[in-house]
Design a protein around this motif. Structure first.
Motif, PDB file in Angstrom:
ATOM      1  N   PHE A 179       0.835  -1.207   0.000  1.00  0.00           N
ATOM      2  CA  PHE A 179       0.000   0.000   0.000  1.00  0.00           C
ATOM      3  C   PHE A 179       0.865   1.250   0.000  1.00  0.00           C
ATOM      4  O   PHE A 179       0.531   2.247  -0.648  1.00  0.00           O
ATOM      5  N   GLU A 180       1.979   1.212   0.729  1.00  0.00           N
ATOM      6  CA  GLU A 180       2.911   2.345   0.718  1.00  0.00           C
ATOM      7  C   GLU A 180       3.391   2.643  -0.693  1.00  0.00           C
ATOM      8  O   GLU A 180       3.475   3.797  -1.109  1.00  0.00           O
ATOM      9  N   LEU A 181       3.706   1.586  -1.431  1.00  0.00           N
ATOM     10  CA  LEU A 181       4.160   1.739  -2.800  1.00  0.00           C
ATOM     11  C   LEU A 181       3.073   2.371  -3.669  1.00  0.00           C
ATOM     12  O   LEU A 181       3.338   3.318  -4.423  1.00  0.00           O
ATOM     13  N   LEU A 182       1.852   1.869  -3.543  1.00  0.00           N
ATOM     14  CA  LEU A 182       0.749   2.416  -4.313  1.00  0.00           C
ATOM     15  C   LEU A 182       0.489   3.872  -3.933  1.00  0.00           C
ATOM     16  O   LEU A 182       0.287   4.741  -4.791  1.00  0.00           O
ATOM     17  N   GLU A 232      11.278   6.644 -10.614  1.00  0.00           N
ATOM     18  CA  GLU A 232      12.331   5.665 -10.844  1.00  0.00           C
ATOM     19  C   GLU A 232      12.419   4.701  -9.672  1.00  0.00           C
ATOM     20  O   GLU A 232      12.046   5.014  -8.536  1.00  0.00           O
ATOM     21  N   ARG A 233      12.923   3.516  -9.960  1.00  0.00           N
ATOM     22  CA  ARG A 233      13.046   2.494  -8.920  1.00  0.00           C
ATOM     23  C   ARG A 233      13.946   2.968  -7.788  1.00  0.00           C
ATOM     24  O   ARG A 233      13.695   2.691  -6.612  1.00  0.00           O
ATOM     25  N   ALA A 281      12.844   6.220  -0.832  1.00  0.00           N
ATOM     26  CA  ALA A 281      11.724   6.759  -0.074  1.00  0.00           C
ATOM     27  C   ALA A 281      11.065   5.732   0.829  1.00  0.00           C
ATOM     28  O   ALA A 281      10.673   6.055   1.962  1.00  0.00           O
ATOM     29  N   LEU A 282      10.957   4.505   0.369  1.00  0.00           N
ATOM     30  CA  LEU A 282      10.175   3.503   1.105  1.00  0.00           C
ATOM     31  C   LEU A 282      11.025   2.554   1.930  1.00  0.00           C
ATOM     32  O   LEU A 282      10.500   1.847   2.792  1.00  0.00           O
ATOM     33  N   ASP A 294       4.390  11.789   3.457  1.00  0.00           N
ATOM     34  CA  ASP A 294       5.329  11.586   2.352  1.00  0.00           C
ATOM     35  C   ASP A 294       4.966  12.438   1.146  1.00  0.00           C
ATOM     36  O   ASP A 294       5.472  12.235   0.060  1.00  0.00           O
ATOM     37  N   PHE A 295       4.039  13.398   1.326  1.00  0.00           N
ATOM     38  CA  PHE A 295       3.617  14.246   0.208  1.00  0.00           C
ATOM     39  C   PHE A 295       4.361  15.557   0.292  1.00  0.00           C
ATOM     40  O   PHE A 295       4.131  16.380   1.193  1.00  0.00           O
TER      41      PHE A 295
END
Length: 225
Positions: A140-143, A155-156, A162-163, A223-224
């Motif tokens: 969910f964090e990724l989404l 980018e990966r 970030a995550l 994270d925004f």
């Protein structure tokens, strides 16, 4: 003078019904017939037999009636769970002209209406067609990271930074790890897997979708930025 009248009884005759004959093109002659049998493996098994045995018995009966007759059997295959009468499904599967004509004339079924996707950032929840999807926290964090950066290809390396910034060096993921998480997330999105787009050679992105609604938190996501 006495007059006498004689009457003659007239017997009414019923009209002879005419048999409806199918129009046959001139210059043709019958060379055989087709017998459509609607029965599946389950029904045959319930009767203590199977399709192969039934076919053999019918062929033997034909040979007894007309020893010079030639026979050919074809098994009709249809999608599992196909509705309707068995014999109609068989006729359609074996390309019976009248069954095909009837099928073409049948109204097209209306497409199934789907509720769509709800990405609830306030509750950290993903809902697909009104059913909650079982995504992991990291999925969910990724989404969420992609959704909050709608329209931008991520980018990966940025996703890793970030995550997984708090990961130890031994546990730090690589780009392959991101691909694995995206693949798992897509598998849970099912018919909506294109919510997460792949930009070949770069990374991933989220674009606006008509069937996707995003519920934002009342306060900005941490994270925004």
């Amino acid at each position: 003078m006495t007059r006498s009248y004689s009457t003659q009884a007239v017997e009414a005759t019923e009209p002879v019904p005419q048999r409806h004959l199918r129009a046959v093109p001139a210059g043709t002659e019958p060379r055989g017939f087709v017998l459509y049998v609607g029965i599946d493996d389950a029904k045959a098994a319930a009767a203590g037999t199977d399709l192969g045995a039934i076919v053999e018995q019918l062929k033997k009966l034909t040979a007894q009636l007309v020893p010079t007759a030639e026979t050919y059997a074809a098994v009709a295959l249809a999608p599992a769970g196909a509705g309707g009468r068995d014999v109609d499904v068989v006729r359609l599967a074996l390309q019976d002209p009248s069954a095909l004509a009837k099928h073409r004339q049948a109204p097209e079924p209306e497409p199934e209406k789907r509720a769509g996707v709800v990405i609830d950032l306030s509750r950290k929840r993903l809902v697909l067609d009104e059913e909650t999807a079982g995504v992991t926290y990291k999925e969910f964090e990724l989404l969420q990271y992609l959704v909050l950066r709608e329209g931008r290809t991520i980018e990966r390396a940025e996703l890793i930074s970030a995550l997984w910034s708090d990961s130890d060096d031994e546990d730090a993921p690589n780009e392959r790890t991101i691909d694995v998480h995206v693949r798992r997330l897509r598998s849970k999105l099912g018919a909506y897997e294109d919510v997460v787009r792949t930009v070949r050679g770069v990374g991933y992105r989220f674009d606006r979708h008509a069937d996707v609604s995003v519920r934002y938190a009342s306060t900005p996501s941490p994270d925004f930025f």
